[in-house]
Design a protein around this motif. Structure first.
Motif, PDB file in Angstrom:
ATOM      1  N   MET A 263     -10.256 -12.666 -40.861  1.00  0.00           N
ATOM      2  CA  MET A 263     -10.104 -11.973 -39.493  1.00  0.00           C
ATOM      3  C   MET A 263      -8.671 -11.273 -39.670  1.00  0.00           C
ATOM      4  N   VAL A 264      -8.505  -9.947 -39.528  1.00  0.00           N
ATOM      5  CA  VAL A 264      -7.239  -9.356 -39.611  1.00  0.00           C
ATOM      6  C   VAL A 264      -7.058  -8.310 -38.531  1.00  0.00           C
ATOM      7  N   ASP A 265      -5.855  -8.492 -38.151  1.00  0.00           N
ATOM      8  CA  ASP A 265      -5.180  -7.543 -37.068  1.00  0.00           C
ATOM      9  C   ASP A 265      -3.864  -6.743 -37.537  1.00  0.00           C
ATOM     10  N   ILE A 266      -3.798  -5.653 -37.079  1.00  0.00           N
ATOM     11  CA  ILE A 266      -2.504  -4.887 -37.820  1.00  0.00           C
ATOM     12  C   ILE A 266      -1.886  -4.452 -36.450  1.00  0.00           C
ATOM     13  N   GLU A 267      -0.539  -4.085 -36.657  1.00  0.00           N
ATOM     14  CA  GLU A 267       0.171  -3.402 -35.560  1.00  0.00           C
ATOM     15  C   GLU A 267       0.763  -1.973 -36.418  1.00  0.00           C
ATOM     16  N   ALA A 268       0.862  -0.780 -35.769  1.00  0.00           N
ATOM     17  CA  ALA A 268       1.384   0.315 -36.666  1.00  0.00           C
ATOM     18  C   ALA A 268       2.098   1.164 -35.493  1.00  0.00           C
ATOM     19  N   ASP A 269       2.899   2.164 -36.108  1.00  0.00           N
ATOM     20  CA  ASP A 269       3.829   2.892 -35.308  1.00  0.00           C
ATOM     21  C   ASP A 269       3.265   4.340 -35.194  1.00  0.00           C
ATOM     22  N   GLY A 270       1.880   4.385 -35.581  1.00  0.00           N
ATOM     23  CA  GLY A 270       1.033   5.728 -35.337  1.00  0.00           C
ATOM     24  C   GLY A 270      -0.297   5.487 -35.615  1.00  0.00           C
TER      25      GLY A 270
ATOM     26  N   TYR B  80       2.336   7.408 -41.165  1.00  0.00           N
ATOM     27  CA  TYR B  80       2.740   6.705 -40.300  1.00  0.00           C
ATOM     28  C   TYR B  80       2.764   5.194 -41.042  1.00  0.00           C
ATOM     29  N   SER B  81       3.380   4.219 -40.231  1.00  0.00           N
ATOM     30  CA  SER B  81       3.524   2.834 -41.176  1.00  0.00           C
ATOM     31  C   SER B  81       2.796   1.653 -40.554  1.00  0.00           C
TER      32      SER B  81
ATOM     33  N   GLU C 182       9.383   8.480 -42.072  1.00  0.00           N
ATOM     34  CA  GLU C 182      10.226   8.825 -41.020  1.00  0.00           C
ATOM     35  C   GLU C 182       9.517   9.216 -39.714  1.00  0.00           C
ATOM     36  N   ASN C 183       8.246   9.392 -39.928  1.00  0.00           N
ATOM     37  CA  ASN C 183       7.351   9.820 -38.675  1.00  0.00           C
ATOM     38  C   ASN C 183       7.050   8.235 -37.911  1.00  0.00           C
ATOM     39  N   TRP C 184       7.092   8.450 -36.539  1.00  0.00           N
ATOM     40  CA  TRP C 184       6.947   7.321 -35.902  1.00  0.00           C
ATOM     41  C   TRP C 184       6.674   7.804 -34.209  1.00  0.00           C
ATOM     42  N   ILE C 185       5.750   7.043 -33.668  1.00  0.00           N
ATOM     43  CA  ILE C 185       5.458   7.258 -32.223  1.00  0.00           C
ATOM     44  C   ILE C 185       5.935   6.399 -31.141  1.00  0.00           C
ATOM     45  N   PRO C 186       7.179   6.454 -30.333  1.00  0.00           N
ATOM     46  CA  PRO C 186       7.627   5.444 -29.892  1.00  0.00           C
ATOM     47  C   PRO C 186       6.456   4.526 -29.042  1.00  0.00           C
ATOM     48  N   GLN C 187       5.667   5.346 -28.467  1.00  0.00           N
ATOM     49  CA  GLN C 187       4.580   4.410 -27.561  1.00  0.00           C
ATOM     50  C   GLN C 187       3.635   3.619 -28.416  1.00  0.00           C
ATOM     51  N   ALA C 188       3.588   3.972 -29.719  1.00  0.00           N
ATOM     52  CA  ALA C 188       2.508   3.131 -30.417  1.00  0.00           C
ATOM     53  C   ALA C 188       3.399   1.895 -31.073  1.00  0.00           C
TER      54      ALA C 188
ATOM     55  N   THR D 132      11.357  -2.857 -31.906  1.00  0.00           N
ATOM     56  CA  THR D 132      12.271  -1.496 -31.995  1.00  0.00           C
ATOM     57  C   THR D 132      12.278  -0.917 -33.282  1.00  0.00           C
ATOM     58  N   ARG D 133      12.396   0.353 -33.409  1.00  0.00           N
ATOM     59  CA  ARG D 133      12.634   1.112 -34.930  1.00  0.00           C
ATOM     60  C   ARG D 133      13.531   0.219 -35.591  1.00  0.00           C
ATOM     61  N   GLU D 134      14.622   0.069 -35.080  1.00  0.00           N
ATOM     62  CA  GLU D 134      15.648  -0.677 -35.925  1.00  0.00           C
ATOM     63  C   GLU D 134      15.506  -2.005 -36.457  1.00  0.00           C
TER      64      GLU D 134
END
Length: 172
Positions: free
Chosen positions: A5-12, A18-19, A45-51, A58-60
């Motif tokens: 079972m896999v779950d991921i989190e992404a920034d887009g 995106y990553s 370099e792309n990312w969506i703050p809400q995602a 944080t991005r940092e």
């Protein structure tokens, strides 16, 4: 066959542009004790703050995460230690989770240990219940926190309940 079972989190919404910033995996078996957690430095370099906000990072913070190639190689080694038999990728939203894991494995290691197939937990439950309007989420025991190991564990609990209490014929 071993179900992972896999779950991921992404920034887009898509890999490459995106990553994937973190993922969790759980071997679906009683006890749910075999887990993997990876954090990955962004590849774009792309990312969506809400995602990104869904993950709680944080991005940092993500810019300090390990290089994706090393994390994906470690994940492949962990998967090889699970079973010499076929590994089955399963997730709550395999259309999303699979695309990132598959892309990252092919891009960073040259091959995906899961092969070319995945299974959607929600669709599996809908078929078991014979109702396309139902959800399995009430079968989770572990709270859905958006930490990918917690979320994968909750989904694995749901799959075990489908097998043990609802009669799903599956070899785990």
């Amino acid at each position: 066959m071993s179900y992972i079972m896999v779950d991921i989190e992404a920034d887009g919404p898509i890999p490459g542009d995106y990553s994937m910033i973190s993922f969790g995996a759980v071997v679906v078996e009683p006890g749910l004790s075999r887990t993997f957690y990876g954090q990955l430095r962004p590849i774009s370099e792309n990312w969506i703050p809400q995602a990104l906000a869904v993950s709680g990072f944080t991005r940092e913070q993500t810019l300090e995460f390990p290089e994706p190639e090393a994390v994906m190689r470690d994940f492949a080694v962990w998967l090889r230690g699970i079973s010499s038999d076929r590994l089955m990728f399963i997730s709550d939203n395999n259309g999303f989770d699979w695309q990132f894991i598959n892309w990252y494995f092919h891009h960073f290691t040259g091959a995906n240990p899961f092969g070319f197939s995945s299974t959607n937990l929600g669709s599996l439950y809908k078929g078991l219940a014979k109702d396309t309007f139902v959800t399995f989420k009430h079968l989770r025991k572990t709270k859905h926190t958006h930490h990918p190991v917690d979320d994968a564990k909750g989904n694995a609990e749901a799959l075990l309940t489908m097998k043990e209490e609802l009669g799903l014929k599956i070899r785990l």
